[in-house]
Write a protein that holds these residues in place. Structure first.
Motif, PDB file in Angstrom:
ATOM      1  N   THR A 211      -2.310   1.780  -7.023  1.00 57.08           N
ATOM      2  CA  THR A 211      -3.255   2.806  -6.532  1.00 57.08           C
ATOM      3  C   THR A 211      -2.618   3.457  -5.287  1.00 57.08           C
ATOM      4  OG1 THR A 211      -5.507   2.083  -7.707  1.00 57.08           O
ATOM      5  CG2 THR A 211      -5.425   3.703  -5.819  1.00 57.08           C
ATOM      6  N   GLU A 212      -2.370   4.756  -5.534  1.00 59.04           N
ATOM      7  CA  GLU A 212      -1.771   5.529  -4.198  1.00 59.04           C
ATOM      8  C   GLU A 212      -2.889   6.397  -3.636  1.00 59.04           C
ATOM      9  OE1 GLU A 212       2.012   8.121  -2.739  1.00 59.04           O
ATOM     10  OE2 GLU A 212       1.912   7.444  -4.776  1.00 59.04           O
TER      11      GLU A 212
ATOM     12  N   GLY B 198      -0.295   3.840   0.736  1.00 57.74           N
ATOM     13  CA  GLY B 198      -0.724   5.068   1.740  1.00 57.74           C
ATOM     14  C   GLY B 198       0.531   5.702   2.383  1.00 57.74           C
ATOM     15  N   LEU B 199       1.245   6.647   1.858  1.00 57.56           N
ATOM     16  CA  LEU B 199       2.298   7.248   2.793  1.00 57.56           C
ATOM     17  C   LEU B 199       1.955   8.149   3.858  1.00 57.56           C
ATOM     18  CD1 LEU B 199       3.387   5.095   0.660  1.00 57.56           C
ATOM     19  CD2 LEU B 199       5.262   6.938  -0.120  1.00 57.56           C
TER      20      LEU B 199
ATOM     21  N   PHE C 229       1.700   0.687   3.737  1.00 57.22           N
ATOM     22  CA  PHE C 229       1.090   2.103   4.544  1.00 57.22           C
ATOM     23  C   PHE C 229       2.222   2.373   5.202  1.00 57.22           C
ATOM     24  CE2 PHE C 229      -3.717   1.070   4.266  1.00 57.22           C
ATOM     25  CZ  PHE C 229      -3.836   1.332   2.762  1.00 57.22           C
ATOM     26  N   GLU C 230       2.173   3.713   5.470  1.00 59.70           N
ATOM     27  CA  GLU C 230       3.355   4.473   6.308  1.00 59.70           C
ATOM     28  C   GLU C 230       2.457   4.948   7.529  1.00 59.70           C
ATOM     29  OE1 GLU C 230       7.371   6.784   5.341  1.00 59.70           O
ATOM     30  OE2 GLU C 230       5.709   7.670   4.529  1.00 59.70           O
ATOM     31  N   PHE C 231       2.701   4.974   8.646  1.00 59.16           N
ATOM     32  CA  PHE C 231       2.355   5.441   9.909  1.00 59.16           C
ATOM     33  C   PHE C 231       3.169   6.427  10.507  1.00 59.16           C
ATOM     34  CE2 PHE C 231      -0.206   1.717   8.768  1.00 59.16           C
ATOM     35  CZ  PHE C 231      -1.682   2.205   8.845  1.00 59.16           C
TER      36      PHE C 231
ATOM     37  N   TYR D  53       7.041   4.622  10.475  1.00 59.46           N
ATOM     38  CA  TYR D  53       7.464   3.303  10.184  1.00 59.46           C
ATOM     39  C   TYR D  53       6.374   2.773   8.993  1.00 59.46           C
ATOM     40  CZ  TYR D  53       3.596   2.879  13.490  1.00 59.46           C
ATOM     41  OH  TYR D  53       2.307   3.185  14.425  1.00 59.46           O
ATOM     42  N   ILE D  54       6.577   1.519   8.547  1.00 59.33           N
ATOM     43  CA  ILE D  54       5.998   0.983   7.292  1.00 59.33           C
ATOM     44  C   ILE D  54       5.322  -0.164   7.826  1.00 59.33           C
ATOM     45  CG2 ILE D  54       6.285   0.162   4.840  1.00 59.33           C
ATOM     46  CD1 ILE D  54       8.986   1.881   5.688  1.00 59.33           C
TER      47      ILE D  54
END
Length: 260
Positions: free
Chosen positions: A50-51, A121-122, A156-158, A254-255
């Motif tokens: 799920t994205e 979650g990108l 996730f990407e932040f 960053y990831i």
């Protein structure tokens, strides 16, 4: 009152020429080499994904095409991007495995979709949560945790938003993107401490102008790790980039990977 963030991603992908759509999709698809390699290294068998904020579903389509995923659901707030995603899914013959949906990710009950192996979650998606709906950062992360299989993961990407406080800058898009430029005005509301990202998009071949205003939460790395750990996730790892490079604290994006 509907939050401004919920209308901030409409009308991004509007084309008048089918050839431009094909080229645009191809560029987006080909940009995902490192994403695919990174995700593939995290799992040994086909997974259910799920994205959050799936946009045009390019990553989910490629995950299926690469036989990394067998069932993918993408949630996005934008009806126009969902329409674009459904068209791409149909054209790519992945409509039995990729399911784009319109949904407000600050309140979705993911358990109705059955347990998943991976939540993605990108980009700025998690920064988007708390300003849009107070408390949703914790409640939705818990919802995700409860909807994962044992051993399932989040990726996730932040972003280090502090770098752009009080900044005015611009970004140029390459053809065949329908937009030519994006003008940025970034500032912080001193009362809420939220980051405001005001963007003006300039069309490539016409006089089209579209303005988007996004309100985001500034999330320090330590706060991110604490939030994820308090929900119950383990094996939390940070990376500089999708090439798997070790986290140094230097990149803007960053990831984070964590396991249930």
């Amino acid at each position: 009152m509907r939050h401004i963030n919920l209308d901030s991603y409409n009308n991004f992908e509007t084309f008048n020429d089918q050839n431009e759509i094909v080229k645009y999709r191809e560029n987006k698809y080909n940009s995902l080499y490192n994403h695919i390699k990174f995700i593939k290294n995290e799992f040994n068998s086909p997974i259910k994904v799920t994205e959050l904020g799936s946009g045009n579903c390019k990553l989910l389509i490629r995950l299926v095409k690469e036989t990394i995923a067998t069932h993918c659901i993408g949630y996005d707030i934008s009806e126009s991007r969902n329409k674009f995603a459904k068209s791409w899914v149909n054209d790519s013959n992945t409509d039995n495995e990729v399911f784009p949906r319109v949904g407000d990710i600050t309140k979705i009950k993911y358990n109705k979709d059955g347990n998943r192996d991976l939540f993605l979650g990108l980009d700025i998606i998690w920064h988007f949560m708390e300003p849009t709906r107070k408390g949703s950062s914790k409640t939705q992360l818990k919802e995700i945790y409860n909807s994962l299989n044992n051993g399932g993961k989040i990726i996730f990407e932040f972003c280090d938003l502090n770098r752009y406080i009080n900044t005015k800058t611009w970004e140029e898009f390459k053809k065949p993107d329908p937009w030519c430029f994006s003008l940025w005005d970034c500032w912080v509301n001193n009362e809420t401490n939220y980051f405001h990202w005001d963007k003006k998009f300039i069309g490539r071949d016409n006089n089209m102008v579209d303005e988007k205003n996004i309100i985001l939460e500034i999330l320090p790395v330590d706060d991110i790790e604490k939030l994820i750990k308090n929900i119950g996730f383990t094996k939390i790892k940070f990376y500089d980039d999708w090439d798997g490079s070790v986290y140094t604290g230097n990149p803007f994006e960053y990831i984070v990977v964590a396991e249930k």
